[in-house]
Design a protein around this motif. Structure first.
Motif, PDB file in Angstrom:
ATOM      1  N   GLU A  28       0.831  -1.196   0.000  1.00  0.00           N
ATOM      2  CA  GLU A  28       0.000   0.000   0.000  1.00  0.00           C
ATOM      3  C   GLU A  28       0.871   1.254   0.000  1.00  0.00           C
ATOM      4  OE1 GLU A  28      -3.237   2.153   2.890  1.00  0.00           O
ATOM      5  OE2 GLU A  28      -3.046  -0.022   2.986  1.00  0.00           O
ATOM      6  N   GLY A  29       0.577   2.174  -0.879  1.00  0.00           N
ATOM      7  CA  GLY A  29       1.255   3.464  -0.922  1.00  0.00           C
ATOM      8  C   GLY A  29       2.497   3.536  -1.784  1.00  0.00           C
ATOM      9  N   ALA A  31       3.027   3.639  -5.082  1.00  0.00           N
ATOM     10  CA  ALA A  31       2.973   4.631  -6.167  1.00  0.00           C
ATOM     11  C   ALA A  31       3.094   6.049  -5.623  1.00  0.00           C
ATOM     12  CB  ALA A  31       1.686   4.461  -6.970  1.00  0.00           C
ATOM     13  N   ASP A  32       2.411   6.332  -4.520  1.00  0.00           N
ATOM     14  CA  ASP A  32       2.482   7.673  -3.925  1.00  0.00           C
ATOM     15  C   ASP A  32       3.889   7.987  -3.418  1.00  0.00           C
ATOM     16  OD1 ASP A  32      -0.221   8.117  -4.408  1.00  0.00           O
ATOM     17  OD2 ASP A  32      -0.830   7.453  -2.411  1.00  0.00           O
ATOM     18  N   VAL A  33       4.512   7.020  -2.783  1.00  0.00           N
ATOM     19  CA  VAL A  33       5.862   7.231  -2.254  1.00  0.00           C
ATOM     20  C   VAL A  33       6.857   7.456  -3.387  1.00  0.00           C
ATOM     21  CG1 VAL A  33       7.775   6.064  -1.085  1.00  0.00           C
ATOM     22  CG2 VAL A  33       5.503   6.099  -0.048  1.00  0.00           C
ATOM     23  N   ALA A  35       6.219   8.673  -6.275  1.00  0.00           N
ATOM     24  CA  ALA A  35       5.930   9.999  -6.820  1.00  0.00           C
ATOM     25  C   ALA A  35       6.520  11.096  -5.923  1.00  0.00           C
ATOM     26  CB  ALA A  35       4.419  10.191  -6.973  1.00  0.00           C
ATOM     27  N   ARG A  36       6.442  10.902  -4.608  1.00  0.00           N
ATOM     28  CA  ARG A  36       7.028  11.880  -3.683  1.00  0.00           C
ATOM     29  C   ARG A  36       8.544  11.953  -3.856  1.00  0.00           C
ATOM     30  NH1 ARG A  36       5.010  10.602   2.245  1.00  0.00           N
ATOM     31  NH2 ARG A  36       6.349  12.388   2.717  1.00  0.00           N
ATOM     32  N   ALA A 147       4.576   5.329   3.609  1.00  0.00           N
ATOM     33  CA  ALA A 147       4.419   6.781   3.677  1.00  0.00           C
ATOM     34  C   ALA A 147       5.251   7.351   4.829  1.00  0.00           C
ATOM     35  CB  ALA A 147       2.948   7.149   3.827  1.00  0.00           C
ATOM     36  N   THR A 151       8.373   9.974   4.629  1.00  0.00           N
ATOM     37  CA  THR A 151       8.384  11.204   5.422  1.00  0.00           C
ATOM     38  C   THR A 151       9.681  11.317   6.212  1.00  0.00           C
ATOM     39  OG1 THR A 151       5.981  11.249   5.553  1.00  0.00           O
ATOM     40  CG2 THR A 151       7.191  12.479   7.252  1.00  0.00           C
TER      41      THR A 151
END
Length: 171
Positions: A28-29, A31-33, A35-36, A147, A151
């Motif tokens: 989970e996450g 793709a978002d990570v 991208a970040r 995520a 961070t």
């Protein structure tokens, strides 16, 4: 698991046979990570003990074929985790020094490999081993999820006007 070292090759072969046709999924996450990290211009590589054919097929199927600047697979190193050979090779191919890098992993062997390479390690608990086993391996930081790992790592990135902080500054 208590398996004698001289049985590891046979266990690896059986593992590969059993899971040869299993399709992996994304945590989970992911793709978002990714991208970040891309937005922050962080060079991201993948170091895995998986075979090149399987890893590249999975990356393509998951839409991640171009997500990593470098991919180091099991065939690229003669020694396996926790030996740092594969990680050091990946860093060399990325053009990154160990003291400027971080490695996110979900096993004690990942933590040991990062430590042996002189790389900051982030433990990311998964299904196996459990979080306590990973914590006992002594990563520099533990993350509750991808995520959270992103961070932690992005917080340690220098601003354009400041020098690079040492990886130990990551909480």
């Amino acid at each position: 698991m208590g398996l004698e070292r001289d049985s590891w090759s046979e266990a690896d072969a059986r593992w590969l046979e059993i899971y040869r046709d299993e399709a992996c999924g994304l945590r989970e996450g992911v793709a978002d990570v990714l991208a970040r990290f891309a937005a922050a211009r962080v060079r991201v590589g993948l170091v895995t003990s998986g075979t090149r054919s399987r890893v590249h097929a999975d990356l393509g199927r998951l839409g991640l074929a171009d997500a990593f600047v470098r991919v180091i697979c099991g065939e690229d190193a003669t020694r396996k985790k926790p030996d740092p050979e594969a990680l050091l090779l990946g860093l060399d191919r990325l053009g990154v020094l160990p003291g400027e890098a971080a490695y996110v992993g979900d096993s004690p062997e990942d933590v040991e490999m990062a430590r042996a390479a002189g790389v900051f390690s982030v433990g990311l608990a998964g299904g196996f081993p459990n979080a306590e086993t990973l914590r006992r391996a002594g990563p520099d930081a533990m993350a509750a999820g991808l995520a959270h790992a992103a961070t932690l790592l992005l917080a340690s990135q220098p601003s354009p006007s400041s020098p690079t902080p040492p990886p130990a500054s990551v909480p």
